[in-house]
Design a protein around this motif. Structure first.
Motif, PDB file in Angstrom:
ATOM      1  N   ALA A 152       0.831  -1.205   0.000  1.00 25.38           N
ATOM      2  CA  ALA A 152       0.000   0.000   0.000  1.00 25.38           C
ATOM      3  C   ALA A 152       0.863   1.252   0.000  1.00 25.38           C
ATOM      4  O   ALA A 152       0.543   2.248  -0.662  1.00 25.38           O
ATOM      5  CB  ALA A 152      -0.933  -0.009   1.203  1.00 25.38           C
ATOM      6  N   HIS A 156       0.849   4.568  -2.697  1.00 31.10           N
ATOM      7  CA  HIS A 156       0.162   5.668  -2.025  1.00 31.10           C
ATOM      8  C   HIS A 156       0.250   6.954  -2.849  1.00 31.10           C
ATOM      9  O   HIS A 156       1.316   7.345  -3.314  1.00 31.10           O
ATOM     10  CB  HIS A 156       0.773   5.901  -0.646  1.00 31.10           C
ATOM     11  CG  HIS A 156       0.160   7.048   0.095  1.00 31.10           C
ATOM     12  ND1 HIS A 156      -1.105   6.998   0.633  1.00 31.10           N
ATOM     13  CD2 HIS A 156       0.633   8.298   0.368  1.00 31.10           C
ATOM     14  CE1 HIS A 156      -1.384   8.140   1.219  1.00 31.10           C
ATOM     15  NE2 HIS A 156      -0.352   8.958   1.067  1.00 31.10           N
ATOM     16  N   ASP A 160      -5.388   5.572  -9.659  1.00 28.27           N
ATOM     17  CA  ASP A 160      -5.782   4.155  -9.726  1.00 28.27           C
ATOM     18  C   ASP A 160      -5.115   3.316  -8.635  1.00 28.27           C
ATOM     19  O   ASP A 160      -4.698   2.176  -8.863  1.00 28.27           O
ATOM     20  CB  ASP A 160      -5.446   3.561 -11.107  1.00 28.27           C
ATOM     21  CG  ASP A 160      -6.136   4.297 -12.238  1.00 28.27           C
ATOM     22  OD1 ASP A 160      -7.307   4.691 -12.055  1.00 28.27           O
ATOM     23  OD2 ASP A 160      -5.509   4.490 -13.297  1.00 28.27           O
ATOM     24  N   THR A 161      -5.018   3.885  -7.435  1.00 23.40           N
ATOM     25  CA  THR A 161      -4.346   3.183  -6.341  1.00 23.40           C
ATOM     26  C   THR A 161      -4.958   1.813  -6.076  1.00 23.40           C
ATOM     27  O   THR A 161      -4.241   0.821  -5.905  1.00 23.40           O
ATOM     28  CB  THR A 161      -4.406   4.031  -5.047  1.00 23.40           C
ATOM     29  OG1 THR A 161      -3.681   5.242  -5.261  1.00 23.40           O
ATOM     30  CG2 THR A 161      -3.799   3.283  -3.879  1.00 23.40           C
ATOM     31  N   LYS A 162      -6.292   1.737  -6.048  1.00 17.59           N
ATOM     32  CA  LYS A 162      -6.951   0.462  -5.734  1.00 17.59           C
ATOM     33  C   LYS A 162      -6.628  -0.605  -6.775  1.00 17.59           C
ATOM     34  O   LYS A 162      -6.341  -1.755  -6.437  1.00 17.59           O
ATOM     35  CB  LYS A 162      -8.464   0.659  -5.633  1.00 17.59           C
ATOM     36  CG  LYS A 162      -8.900   1.429  -4.383  1.00 17.59           C
ATOM     37  CD  LYS A 162     -10.419   1.502  -4.292  1.00 17.59           C
ATOM     38  CE  LYS A 162     -10.842   2.231  -3.019  1.00 17.59           C
ATOM     39  NZ  LYS A 162     -12.324   2.325  -2.907  1.00 17.59           N
ATOM     40  N   ALA A 163      -6.667  -0.226  -8.058  1.00 19.55           N
ATOM     41  CA  ALA A 163      -6.378  -1.182  -9.127  1.00 19.55           C
ATOM     42  C   ALA A 163      -4.918  -1.640  -9.061  1.00 19.55           C
ATOM     43  O   ALA A 163      -4.611  -2.821  -9.243  1.00 19.55           O
ATOM     44  CB  ALA A 163      -6.680  -0.559 -10.490  1.00 19.55           C
ATOM     45  N   LEU A 165      -2.996  -1.687  -6.386  1.00 14.54           N
ATOM     46  CA  LEU A 165      -2.814  -2.532  -5.206  1.00 14.54           C
ATOM     47  C   LEU A 165      -3.346  -3.937  -5.454  1.00 14.54           C
ATOM     48  O   LEU A 165      -2.746  -4.930  -5.028  1.00 14.54           O
ATOM     49  CB  LEU A 165      -3.515  -1.896  -4.007  1.00 14.54           C
ATOM     50  CG  LEU A 165      -3.217  -2.503  -2.634  1.00 14.54           C
ATOM     51  CD1 LEU A 165      -1.724  -2.525  -2.358  1.00 14.54           C
ATOM     52  CD2 LEU A 165      -3.950  -1.718  -1.543  1.00 14.54           C
ATOM     53  N   LYS A 166      -4.445  -4.024  -6.178  1.00 18.49           N
ATOM     54  CA  LYS A 166      -5.000  -5.339  -6.526  1.00 18.49           C
ATOM     55  C   LYS A 166      -4.024  -6.115  -7.404  1.00 18.49           C
ATOM     56  O   LYS A 166      -3.815  -7.324  -7.214  1.00 18.49           O
ATOM     57  CB  LYS A 166      -6.336  -5.157  -7.252  1.00 18.49           C
ATOM     58  CG  LYS A 166      -7.037  -6.465  -7.576  1.00 18.49           C
ATOM     59  CD  LYS A 166      -8.389  -6.211  -8.240  1.00 18.49           C
ATOM     60  CE  LYS A 166      -9.100  -7.523  -8.573  1.00 18.49           C
ATOM     61  NZ  LYS A 166     -10.417  -7.289  -9.227  1.00 18.49           N
ATOM     62  N   LYS A 169      -1.066  -7.265  -5.215  1.00 20.40           N
ATOM     63  CA  LYS A 169      -1.444  -8.380  -4.345  1.00 20.40           C
ATOM     64  C   LYS A 169      -1.490  -9.693  -5.126  1.00 20.40           C
ATOM     65  O   LYS A 169      -0.978 -10.718  -4.676  1.00 20.40           O
ATOM     66  CB  LYS A 169      -2.815  -8.115  -3.714  1.00 20.40           C
ATOM     67  CG  LYS A 169      -2.838  -7.065  -2.626  1.00 20.40           C
ATOM     68  CD  LYS A 169      -4.267  -6.903  -2.099  1.00 20.40           C
ATOM     69  CE  LYS A 169      -4.371  -5.829  -1.052  1.00 20.40           C
ATOM     70  NZ  LYS A 169      -5.778  -5.641  -0.584  1.00 20.40           N
TER      71      LYS A 169
END
Length: 263
Positions: A152, A156, A160-163, A165-166, A169
């Protein structure tokens, strides 16, 4: 002898790529395959990471020897990202016959910040040592959650942080979590290693690529690198963070190709 997992793609001039802390080859496999359209790219899992076995001591001396032994004898351009940049710089310093060129990607020869006052002549930009201490303390409680927090931090403040991070992962947890001792010792390397003298002494083609929005390796370190090594090819991807191979693949490949051909 410890088995180290490697993956090799493409043909041509040789590039050996070393990933960062807690990661493995899967983190940048698509990037490596894209780069392999023009070069012979070998990715290697650090000991205790991904599909590589453990070594007796996870320190620069043993890491360098193990990695050099795991790849072909021909000289190569070593490309290290984050912790991998520290390892690559050490290899280039101690095994000059194996490193005909060097690329530091989001790397810092002195990873932690020294002296808080930016106008202090001894100031060196880097991450706060407290950040590494926190991660080290959390490892004994929950290594997987510690890795997630580290992922994360790498994205930061980016679009498109969420994409992102996905994606991170999915790539990282393709394999079992790294060996806990290797993780702890990797943080120790980042906190204690000072390879600025090695950087200043390196006399082969040398490039550093930094991200303007990197929260771990501040782009301000670029000017300090240039002062230590005037022949350094310094590049800044202004909108990139700590994982430019995910967010700015085409730009990054252009920079690497330009460096490789300028040699």
């Amino acid at each position: 002898m410890t088995h180290l997992h490697t993956e090799t793609y493409g043909h041509g001039k040789s590039i050996v790529m070393i990933h960062g802390w807690g990661m493995h080859t899967g983190i940048w496999r698509p990037f490596a395959k894209a780069l392999a359209r023009q070069y012979r790219v070998t990715c290697i899992d650090l000991p205790g990471h991904g599909r590589s076995g453990r070594i007796s001591a996870f320190d620069l001396e043993h890491l360098g020897s193990a990695l050099v032994a795991a790849v072909g004898d021909e000289p190569a351009c070593w490309l290290g990202w984050s912790l991998g940049a520290t390892v690559a710089l050490d290899i280039a310093s101690r095994f000059p016959e194996r490193a005909e060129a060097l690329i530091l990607l989001a790397g810092n020869p002195r990873f932690i910040r020294t002296h808080d006052a930016a106008n202090n002549p001894d100031h060196w930009p880097g991450v706060s040592p407290r950040v590494l201490d926190v991660f080290s303390g959390q490892l004994s409680e929950d290594a997987q959650q510690t890795l997630l927090r580290f992922l994360a931090l790498q994205v930061h403040g980016l679009a498109d942080t969420k994409a992102l991070l996905k994606t991170l992962k999915a790539a990282v947890f393709e394999c079992d979590p790294p060996d806990n001792t290797a993780l702890r010792q990797g943080l120790k390397i980042l906190k204690e290693a000072d390879l600025r003298p090695a950087l200043a002494a390196f006399d082969r083609p040398f490039a550093a690529i930094l991200g303007g929005r990197d929260t771990l390796v501040p782009h301000a370190v670029g000017a300090h690198l240039q002062r230590l090594q005037p022949n350094l090819q310094l590049h800044l991807l202004e909108k990139a963070g700590h994982v430019p191979f995910l967010t700015h693949q085409e730009e990054l490949i252009r920079l690497i190709c330009g460096f490789m051909e300028s040699r």
